[in-house]
Design a protein around this motif. Structure first.
Motif, PDB file in Angstrom:
ATOM      1  N   ALA A   1       0.836  -1.205   0.000  1.00 13.95           N
ATOM      2  CA  ALA A   1       0.000   0.000   0.000  1.00 13.95           C
ATOM      3  C   ALA A   1       0.871   1.255   0.000  1.00 13.95           C
ATOM      4  CB  ALA A   1      -0.941  -0.006   1.198  1.00 13.95           C
ATOM      5  N   LYS A   2       1.951   1.251   0.771  1.00 18.58           N
ATOM      6  CA  LYS A   2       2.866   2.395   0.808  1.00 18.58           C
ATOM      7  C   LYS A   2       3.531   2.598  -0.550  1.00 18.58           C
ATOM      8  CE  LYS A   2       2.603   4.121   4.958  1.00 18.58           C
ATOM      9  NZ  LYS A   2       2.141   5.528   5.152  1.00 18.58           N
ATOM     10  N   ALA A   3       3.902   1.504  -1.189  1.00 20.73           N
ATOM     11  CA  ALA A   3       4.512   1.609  -2.517  1.00 20.73           C
ATOM     12  C   ALA A   3       3.520   2.185  -3.518  1.00 20.73           C
ATOM     13  CB  ALA A   3       4.993   0.229  -2.979  1.00 20.73           C
ATOM     14  N   TYR A   4       2.271   1.763  -3.434  1.00 19.98           N
ATOM     15  CA  TYR A   4       1.245   2.317  -4.315  1.00 19.98           C
ATOM     16  C   TYR A   4       1.042   3.812  -4.056  1.00 19.98           C
ATOM     17  CZ  TYR A   4      -0.464  -2.152  -6.259  1.00 19.98           C
ATOM     18  OH  TYR A   4      -0.596  -3.334  -6.951  1.00 19.98           O
ATOM     19  N   GLU A   5       1.103   4.217  -2.784  1.00 19.50           N
ATOM     20  CA  GLU A   5       0.992   5.645  -2.477  1.00 19.50           C
ATOM     21  C   GLU A   5       2.144   6.426  -3.114  1.00 19.50           C
ATOM     22  OE1 GLU A   5       0.921   5.912   1.752  1.00 19.50           O
ATOM     23  OE2 GLU A   5      -1.088   5.056   1.951  1.00 19.50           O
ATOM     24  N   GLY A   6       3.349   5.847  -3.051  1.00 13.86           N
ATOM     25  CA  GLY A   6       4.518   6.499  -3.629  1.00 13.86           C
ATOM     26  C   GLY A   6       4.436   6.627  -5.134  1.00 13.86           C
ATOM     27  N   TYR A   7       3.740   5.705  -5.757  1.00 16.14           N
ATOM     28  CA  TYR A   7       3.505   5.765  -7.205  1.00 16.14           C
ATOM     29  C   TYR A   7       2.300   6.636  -7.530  1.00 16.14           C
ATOM     30  CZ  TYR A   7       1.524   3.899 -11.628  1.00 16.14           C
ATOM     31  OH  TYR A   7       0.953   3.750 -12.868  1.00 16.14           O
ATOM     32  N   GLY A   8       1.208   6.461  -6.786  1.00 25.85           N
ATOM     33  CA  GLY A   8      -0.062   7.056  -7.177  1.00 25.85           C
ATOM     34  C   GLY A   8      -0.176   8.541  -6.940  1.00 25.85           C
ATOM     35  N   LEU A   9       0.374   9.048  -5.827  1.00 24.24           N
ATOM     36  CA  LEU A   9       0.176  10.459  -5.515  1.00 24.24           C
ATOM     37  C   LEU A   9       0.930  11.382  -6.470  1.00 24.24           C
ATOM     38  CD1 LEU A   9      -1.367  12.335  -3.704  1.00 24.24           C
ATOM     39  CD2 LEU A   9       0.523  12.255  -2.060  1.00 24.24           C
ATOM     40  N   PRO A  10       2.228  11.172  -6.723  1.00 19.88           N
ATOM     41  CA  PRO A  10       2.886  12.050  -7.701  1.00 19.88           C
ATOM     42  C   PRO A  10       2.328  11.881  -9.106  1.00 19.88           C
ATOM     43  CG  PRO A  10       4.379  10.305  -6.992  1.00 19.88           C
ATOM     44  CD  PRO A  10       3.192  10.250  -6.091  1.00 19.88           C
ATOM     45  N   LEU A  11       1.959  10.651  -9.460  1.00 18.33           N
ATOM     46  CA  LEU A  11       1.403  10.456 -10.800  1.00 18.33           C
ATOM     47  C   LEU A  11       0.056  11.144 -10.925  1.00 18.33           C
ATOM     48  CD1 LEU A  11       1.834   9.135 -13.535  1.00 18.33           C
ATOM     49  CD2 LEU A  11       0.656   7.105 -12.673  1.00 18.33           C
ATOM     50  N   GLY A  12      -0.738  11.108  -9.861  1.00 24.12           N
ATOM     51  CA  GLY A  12      -2.024  11.801  -9.890  1.00 24.12           C
ATOM     52  C   GLY A  12      -1.859  13.295 -10.043  1.00 24.12           C
ATOM     53  N   GLU A  13      -0.859  13.860  -9.385  1.00 21.35           N
ATOM     54  CA  GLU A  13      -0.611  15.297  -9.536  1.00 21.35           C
ATOM     55  C   GLU A  13      -0.151  15.611 -10.962  1.00 21.35           C
ATOM     56  OE1 GLU A  13       1.927  18.983  -7.553  1.00 21.35           O
ATOM     57  OE2 GLU A  13       1.823  17.056  -6.498  1.00 21.35           O
ATOM     58  N   ALA A  14       0.692  14.742 -11.521  1.00 26.88           N
ATOM     59  CA  ALA A  14       1.128  14.935 -12.907  1.00 26.88           C
ATOM     60  C   ALA A  14      -0.059  14.861 -13.865  1.00 26.88           C
ATOM     61  CB  ALA A  14       2.173  13.876 -13.280  1.00 26.88           C
ATOM     62  N   PHE A  15      -0.982  13.951 -13.578  1.00 28.10           N
ATOM     63  CA  PHE A  15      -2.212  13.841 -14.377  1.00 28.10           C
ATOM     64  C   PHE A  15      -2.982  15.163 -14.362  1.00 28.10           C
ATOM     65  CE2 PHE A  15      -6.805  13.225 -14.387  1.00 28.10           C
ATOM     66  CZ  PHE A  15      -7.023  12.431 -15.512  1.00 28.10           C
TER      67      PHE A  15
END
Length: 355
Positions: free
Chosen positions: A225-239
């Motif tokens: 879950a922590k790894a997904y947060e590390g991937y998902g939050l910056p990618l979501g901001e880039a989106f």
């Protein structure tokens, strides 16, 4: 039911079918109440949900689930498809708040119902009716997202794991919408504020929370879950930053939105905040941004000023940095090879899109 490796097109087809089946059941329920009056409600939601959309949120949720070792199952597809109804709610309400005329190349829901009112010759103000109808349809879409998740066929114990993530996501996107409105009202022009709004209005519910929803359905570890947060939050901001760029520089024939709509609405995005940090751009932005009557020449002038200030290049660089951060986090995640391949592709699709 187990399927071989699923490409994105196949998943999109299954998500659309799950939504279609659910909405048909909801249409039948509305018909039991009052067919003539409520058929336009069902039509409008179906048109928005079924006839467009990239299905990114269900895709991130599904592959978050598969990456955590979860098996393919129609109940999982139905559960992640519920995210499209959360998205529909946000879009309907967003168009009301922004006064947008179109969505995906068609009249926005509030405009659709204003036209219905006018053509029927009903009493009162068509625009007011359209706004009221859209608020209610947005609420209904959010209610239906909850119903679809619970009717998906997931085991009750699995639903209990997924529920907190789903609830947090819906709270965050609603608060993000408020922060956006409040930022326009206060005129806060800082890049820090723009990033905060982007994080909660879009980043979390577009990528991070869908991933965590899929992980919860699969019973994933806190480490993953922590790894997904590390991937998902910056990618979501880039989106969201890509969305902001398209809102100013996108081709209306591709985006389905009139050129310069974000400029007429006065959106205080990262792109605009970055431009305002350059003294050369301040006067033009203060004069033209937020003018609802901004014409094509005004839009062209603002585009020129924003690009000339270096804000467009700075935003593109920020997208690159955030995407690289996300992909680095994904490299460290212990997930299946199939999921890693698809999530890498989804990162490119989310940040390099033209619509």
């Amino acid at each position: 039911m187990t399927h071989p490796f699923l490409d994105r097109a196949d998943l999109r087809t299954r998500v659309r079918q799950a939504l279609s089946d659910f909405l048909q059941r909801r249409r039948s329920r509305l018909a039991e109440i009052e067919l003539a009056a409520l058929a336009p409600v069902a039509d409008a939601i179906e048109a928005l949900v079924l006839q467009g959309g990239k299905r990114l949120r269900p895709a991130f949720a599904y592959w978050g689930h598969r990456g955590a070792g979860g098996e393919d199952d129609d109940a999982v597809v139905a559960a992640v498809a519920a995210l499209e109804l959360v998205q529909a709610s946000a879009l309907i309400h967003d168009d009301v708040m922004d006064g947008s005329e179109t969505r995906r190349g068609e009249p926005a829901v509030h405009r659709r119902f204003a036209t219905l009112h006018a053509e029927a010759g009903w009493r009162g103000d068509p625009a007011g009716f359209g706004t009221a109808a859209a608020i209610l349809l947005g609420d209904l879409s959010l209610v239906w997202s909850d119903e679809m998740l619970h009717a998906s066929g997931l085991d009750p114990h699995v639903l209990a794991r997924a529920r907190p993530v789903f609830d947090d996501m819906r709270t965050e996107v609603t608060i993000g919408q408020y922060l956006d409105v409040q930022t326009q009202a206060t005129g806060d022009t800082s890049t820090a504020r723009a990033s905060l709004v982007a994080r909660f209005k879009s980043a979390k519910y577009t990528i991070e929370r869908p991933l965590l929803l899929g992980a919860a359905i699969a019973g994933a570890s806190q480490t993953l879950a922590k790894a997904y947060e590390g991937y998902g939050l910056p990618l979501g901001e880039a989106f969201q930053l890509r969305d902001d760029v398209l809102g100013v520089f996108g081709d209306p024939a591709v985006t389905g939105k009139p050129a310069g709509d974000d400029l007429r609405e006065g959106k205080r995005t990262y792109l605009i905040a970055a431009a305002l940090e350059a003294e050369s751009a301040t006067a033009a932005i203060d004069e033209l941004l937020g003018n609802p009557d901004l014409d094509a020449s005004g839009v062209a002038r603002l585009r020129e000023v924003i690009e000339g200030s270096g804000a467009l290049a700075r935003t593109e660089r920020r997208i690159e940095i955030l995407t690289a951060e996300a992909l680095t986090a994904l490299e460290g995640a212990r997930i299946t090879a199939e999921a890693r391949e698809v999530l890498t592709g989804l990162a490119q699709a989310a940040t390099q899109r033209t619509v």
